[in-house]
Motif scaffolding. Structure first.
Motif, PDB file in Angstrom:
ATOM      1  N   ARG A   1       0.862  -1.180   0.000  1.00 14.00           N
ATOM      2  CA  ARG A   1       0.000   0.000   0.000  1.00 14.00           C
ATOM      3  C   ARG A   1       0.899   1.230   0.000  1.00 14.00           C
ATOM      4  O   ARG A   1       1.802   1.349   0.830  1.00 14.00           O
ATOM      5  N   CYS A   2       0.699   2.134  -0.943  1.00 12.93           N
ATOM      6  CA  CYS A   2       1.544   3.318  -1.103  1.00 12.93           C
ATOM      7  C   CYS A   2       0.726   4.602  -1.006  1.00 12.93           C
ATOM      8  O   CYS A   2      -0.467   4.613  -1.301  1.00 12.93           O
ATOM      9  N   ARG A   3       1.419   5.663  -0.612  1.00 15.17           N
ATOM     10  CA  ARG A   3       0.841   7.011  -0.611  1.00 15.17           C
ATOM     11  C   ARG A   3       1.753   7.912  -1.433  1.00 15.17           C
ATOM     12  O   ARG A   3       2.966   7.750  -1.416  1.00 15.17           O
TER      13      ARG A   3
ATOM     14  N   TYR B   1       2.604  12.011  -2.191  1.00 15.74           N
ATOM     15  CA  TYR B   1       2.440  13.399  -1.762  1.00 15.74           C
ATOM     16  C   TYR B   1       3.003  14.325  -2.824  1.00 15.74           C
ATOM     17  O   TYR B   1       4.042  14.048  -3.408  1.00 15.74           O
TER      18      TYR B   1
ATOM     19  N   THR C   1       5.608   4.242   1.624  1.00 12.35           N
ATOM     20  CA  THR C   1       4.721   3.154   2.032  1.00 12.35           C
ATOM     21  C   THR C   1       3.678   3.720   2.993  1.00 12.35           C
ATOM     22  O   THR C   1       3.972   4.621   3.781  1.00 12.35           O
ATOM     23  N   ALA C   2       2.479   3.200   2.912  1.00 17.65           N
ATOM     24  CA  ALA C   2       1.424   3.663   3.814  1.00 17.65           C
ATOM     25  C   ALA C   2       1.770   3.314   5.256  1.00 17.65           C
ATOM     26  O   ALA C   2       1.440   4.059   6.177  1.00 17.65           O
ATOM     27  N   ALA C   3       2.467   2.198   5.455  1.00 17.52           N
ATOM     28  CA  ALA C   3       2.806   1.763   6.815  1.00 17.52           C
ATOM     29  C   ALA C   3       3.761   2.735   7.512  1.00 17.52           C
ATOM     30  O   ALA C   3       3.596   3.037   8.684  1.00 17.52           O
ATOM     31  N   GLU C   4       4.768   3.220   6.784  1.00 14.35           N
ATOM     32  CA  GLU C   4       5.751   4.120   7.390  1.00 14.35           C
ATOM     33  C   GLU C   4       5.437   5.585   7.136  1.00 14.35           C
ATOM     34  O   GLU C   4       5.934   6.454   7.845  1.00 14.35           O
ATOM     35  N   ASP C   5       4.655   5.857   6.116  1.00 15.90           N
ATOM     36  CA  ASP C   5       4.280   7.207   5.718  1.00 15.90           C
ATOM     37  C   ASP C   5       5.527   8.086   5.581  1.00 15.90           C
ATOM     38  O   ASP C   5       6.499   7.657   4.971  1.00 15.90           O
TER      39      ASP C   5
ATOM     40  N   PRO D   1      -1.346  15.543   0.237  1.00 12.71           N
ATOM     41  CA  PRO D   1      -1.755  14.212  -0.234  1.00 12.71           C
ATOM     42  C   PRO D   1      -2.285  14.284  -1.664  1.00 12.71           C
ATOM     43  O   PRO D   1      -3.072  15.159  -2.007  1.00 12.71           O
TER      44      PRO D   1
ATOM     45  N   ALA E   1      -3.371   7.501  -3.185  1.00 15.33           N
ATOM     46  CA  ALA E   1      -3.051   6.269  -2.451  1.00 15.33           C
ATOM     47  C   ALA E   1      -3.396   5.111  -3.381  1.00 15.33           C
ATOM     48  O   ALA E   1      -4.399   5.156  -4.095  1.00 15.33           O
TER      49      ALA E   1
ATOM     50  N   GLU F   1      -2.425   0.588  -4.329  1.00 14.97           N
ATOM     51  CA  GLU F   1      -1.789  -0.691  -4.034  1.00 14.97           C
ATOM     52  C   GLU F   1      -0.779  -0.977  -5.138  1.00 14.97           C
ATOM     53  O   GLU F   1      -1.152  -1.085  -6.307  1.00 14.97           O
TER      54      GLU F   1
END
Length: 70
Positions: free
Chosen positions: A9-11, A13, A26-30, A47, A50, A52
């Motif tokens: 899962r990615c974000r 910015y 990564t969404a987990a570590e942001d 933002p 987001a 996958e």
């Protein structure tokens, strides 16, 4: 979720200071692993997206499999 068969899962910015500058994290570590110097030059992150990232996923300027392996 981790890199592997399932994907990640990615974000994304957008920079508030530079046109067409983006951070993919990564969404987990942001934003936690992003160095302060980079964030200072980047400006307040906005933002943008987001998604996958799965094996075989096509990105505009990179291969999804290579990104997952990194």
């Amino acid at each position: 979720m981790t890199a592997g068969d399932e994907g990640m899962r990615c974000r994304v910015y957008r920079s508030s200071r530079r046109a067409e500058m983006y951070l993919f994290v990564t969404a987990a570590e942001d934003l936690a692993p992003v160095p302060e110097e980079l964030l200072a030059r980047f400006g307040p992150p906005q933002p943008a997206l987001a998604f996958e990232l799965a094996p075989g996923h096509k990105l505009a300027r990179a291969d999804g499999d290579e990104v997952l392996a990194a």
